[in-house]
Design a protein around this motif. Structure first.
Motif: not given
Length: 495
Positions: A54, A100-101, A103-105, A107-108
């Protein structure tokens, strides 16, 4: 004597070795390599410690990037990367990037779920109204800021879809959606498990808050043909048909088909079926467009490999225009007798419909992108054209000067066929990127107003298809965005 002289030279050599900056650099690199080798060796034996996927990659941290190793900032150590072709390997650069993508998605999405925030600090309806009353904001700026505020407050809500075959809704995946002119119907193409596609029409007139329930009308007679391109066609009346460019299947060649919308919505489809379905043998069509121009009445165009084919539905007359590349995008102008085409070579050209296909005078306008053009959209005054390509560039062209006057940054595309959605009434531009993010820009100043993450994990098979309208569900509807992804349909409406 010789021994003391040799020791003196040795001490002098050691001092010069330490003072030489090149030797100091080599020593530090050797020590760094030795330290990196130790964790990599240990990672193969220790089961109690594994890398945290992550966190960021080594390229985004201050530590040096070592070929074949991944540095985990949380563990503060290197881990060996194995070749990506090993399916059993849990740690590759591609898997790290995907996690990582994701995890970003997530979070958004969490921010989207709890977003009650506004577009900018100190930017709310009461303060804008007060500034407008005091004369600090003119009418144009006030309208733009108010619209930005509404866009920032759109909330995601899942739409309940009802059908005569509920089991199919749980298995069939949305491929694309396309709203008609009045935004009260939504044509859908769904991929079925056994292969091919299934078509349907969703009635949006029942799309009312807070329930958000719609009904999908299907006709299972038309299945198993993959759709390359689709648009609404006005043959008998406005949006009476759907124009489909279908790929060939086995020994059946590809074709362009005019599918009556009444076959889906009518409760007795057998009554209107004879004489209404039109099919034209046009193999290998990449794109299609229906003409509302009076000088090309009842005509449609198909973009093929190295040529454009113009077909009159009533008479069957055809005109062929040769090109130097595959035609991937098309749109007719409404007032001027022009057909705009976007090619794989990056060229955008207009065909003058008055000239016919004889000679070279039919090319009226020529513009150029650096990559394959995937979408062209003509603005209402027909003096500007919006185009996007496979390099992720979105440009606004002035057709009078043939120059790019504005560019919209942030779009992501490398190879996918992704459409543009221009809405001048709301003053926005909407596009879905290959990274599965839906971005909304201001049409007037190219400012990115909002980025919406997909409710599904990003993948090539789950790129969302969207439709935006100022009146979802008809003349009394409210502005909003419909997003189809996977088996689900979502509505982002103004609150």
């Amino acid at each position: 004597m010789n021994k003391s002289r040799w020791q003196s030279r040795r001490r002098h050599g050691r001092r010069s070795h330490q003072q030489n900056p090149w030797f100091r650099l080599r020593d530090s690199e050797d020590r760094s390599d030795s330290r990196a080798a130790q964790p990599a060796h240990d990672s193969g034996h220790g089961d109690d410690e594994s890398p945290s996927t992550s966190s960021g990659t080594a390229g985004t941290s201050s530590v040096p990037e070592l070929p074949g190793f991944y540095f985990d900032p949380e563990k503060k150590r290197y881990f060996r990367l194995l070749p990506g072709h090993n399916n059993c390997n849990p740690l590759t650069k591609e898997s790290i990037r995907q996690k990582e993508m994701e995890s970003k998605r997530l979070r958004l999405l969490q921010e989207e779920d709890r977003r009650k925030k506004i577009a900018r600090m100190g930017f709310n309806a009461s303060s804008m109204l007060r500034k407008s009353q005091l004369g600090f904001l003119n009418v144009t700026n006030y309208c733009h800021l108010a619209h930005e505020l509404r866009l920032s407050c759109m909330e995601r809500k899942k739409v309940q879809i009802r059908s005569m075959d509920p089991s199919a809704l749980a298995s069939d995946r949305f491929n694309l959606i396309l709203a008609d002119t009045n935004s009260d119907r939504l044509f859908t193409v769904n991929d079925v498990k056994v292969g091919g596609s299934k078509y349907g029409i969703i009635n949006l007139q029942s799309l009312k808050t807070p329930t958000l329930k719609v009904f999908m009308h299907e006709n299972l007679y038309f299945t198993n043909r993959k759709v390359n391109s689709v648009c609404w066609a006005s043959l008998n009346h406005l949006d009476s048909h759907i124009l489909l460019c279908l790929m060939g299947l086995a020994e059946t060649p590809g074709c362009a088909t005019l599918l009556p919308a009444s076959l889906f919505v009518n409760s007795h489809p057998g009554i209107d079926r004879p004489g209404m379905l039109c099919s034209f043998r046009i193999p290998g069509a990449w794109s299609c467009a229906w003409s509302l121009n009076i000088q090309a009445n009842n005509c449609f165009s198909t973009g093929l490999s190295r040529r454009v084919l113009l077909t009159d539905v009533v008479t069957g007359h055809r005109q062929s225009f040769g090109t130097n590349s595959d035609v991937l995008a098309q749109q007719f102008a409404l007032m001027a007798p022009l057909l705009f085409n976007g090619c794989r070579s990056g060229e955008i050209f207009a065909i003058d419909l008055r000239c016919g296909n004889q000679g070279k005078g039919w090319k009226a306008t020529r513009l150029f992108h650096d990559s394959a053009v995937t979408s062209v959209r003509i603005l209402q005054d027909e003096q500007y054209l919006m185009a996007s390509d496979m390099a992720g560039k979105i440009k606004l062209w002035d057709l009078r000067t043939t120059k790019c006057v504005r560019q919209y940054e942030g779009h992501v595309n490398e190879y996918a066929y992704l459409p543009l959605h221009v809405h001048e009434e709301e003053g926005i531009l909407v596009a879905v990127g290959q990274d599965c993010y839906t971005r909304i820009w201001s049409l007037h100043d190219a400012r990115l107003l909002r980025t919406i993450p997909s409710p599904y994990p990003a993948s090539k098979a789950d790129i969302p298809s969207v439709a935006f309208s100022s009146r979802l569900g008809g003349s009394r509807g409210a502005p909003g965005l419909l997003m189809a992804v996977g088996q689900d349909l979502y509505c982002y409406s103004y609150s």
